[in-house]
Write an enzyme that holds these catalytic residues in place. Structure first.
Site, short mmCIF file in Angstrom:
data_model
loop_
_atom_site.label_atom_id
_atom_site.label_comp_id
_atom_site.label_asym_id
_atom_site.label_seq_id
_atom_site.Cartn_x
_atom_site.Cartn_y
_atom_site.Cartn_z
N HIS A 87 0.88 -1.13 0.17
CA HIS A 87 0.09 0.18 0.08
C HIS A 87 0.98 1.24 0.02
O HIS A 87 0.66 2.30 -0.86
CB HIS A 87 -0.88 0.01 1.35
CG HIS A 87 -1.85 -1.13 1.41
ND1 HIS A 87 -2.25 -1.83 2.46
CD2 HIS A 87 -2.69 -1.40 0.43
CE1 HIS A 87 -3.12 -2.52 2.34
NE2 HIS A 87 -3.71 -2.39 0.95
N LYS A 120 -18.33 -5.59 7.74
CA LYS A 120 -17.18 -6.32 8.00
C LYS A 120 -16.59 -5.91 9.23
O LYS A 120 -17.03 -5.07 9.89
CB LYS A 120 -16.03 -6.11 6.95
CG LYS A 120 -16.14 -6.47 5.60
CD LYS A 120 -15.02 -6.25 4.69
CE LYS A 120 -15.27 -7.06 3.37
NZ LYS A 120 -14.04 -6.88 2.35
#
Length: 181
Positions: free
Chosen positions: A23, A47
């Site tokens: 990332h 989630k």
């Protein structure tokens, strides 16, 4: 929402749970290409992430502190709507494998239908990061034992290792407490 979208402003969205070296690589490389990068931490209420949105934001802000043209924000809802809210004209995406290419291609077609004025630009992951995934990182943190901390440095920035180990230590303690109660 802003009137016109800026093609020199890219928005990189994801869950970043946890933020990885891959990332960070995409953000830093994107920050060289674009005048401004907004990192968008998607919040999906369905989630159960390891890190809270605030924790992920704080970690990412620490990681990108050396990039003055990068900002970090949390968002809910469609990524294309977030990109528009930021005024970005580009959705930046990272690709690791052929599987990613197929999934990202499908997603970019859907996003193009939802927002024709936003371009999707893909950056290939650096080869040393193509194997990194959040599920692998979580597995190492949870099951890596005494070597987990050292091994995690190959997958996540040093600033993420401690909080990651701590999360699993807390999780394990809570599970042990429930079993003995």
């Amino acid at each position: 929402m802003t009137g016109s979208l800026n093609p020199h402003h890219a928005v990189y969205v994801g869950s970043f749970d946890p933020p990885t070296l891959g990332h960070l690589d995409i953000v830093e490389r994107g920050a060289v290409i674009y005048d401004k990068i907004t990192v968008g931490i998607g919040i999906n209420p369905d989630k159960r992430p390891l890190f809270s949105p605030e924790e992920r934001q704080q970690l990412l802000e620490t990681l990108v502190a050396n990039c003055p043209n990068v900002e970090v924000k949390c968002f809910q809802g469609l990524a294309v709507n977030f990109v528009k809210e930021c005024g970005g004209g580009v959705m930046l995406r990272g690709l690791r494998t052929l599987t990613d290419v197929e999934a990202e291609f499908t997603m970019s077609l859907a996003n193009r239908t939802l927002a024709v004025d936003i371009e999707t630009v893909f950056l290939m992951a650096s080869e040393k990061y193509t194997h990194i995934s959040s599920s692998l990182i979580k597995q190492i943190a949870q099951l890596g034992g005494d070597v987990a901390e050292e091994k995690l440095k190959d997958f996540v920035p040093c600033q993420v290792v401690g909080p990651l180990i701590e999360k699993f230590a807390l999780k394990t303690s809570a599970q042990e407490y429930r079993r003995t109660s």
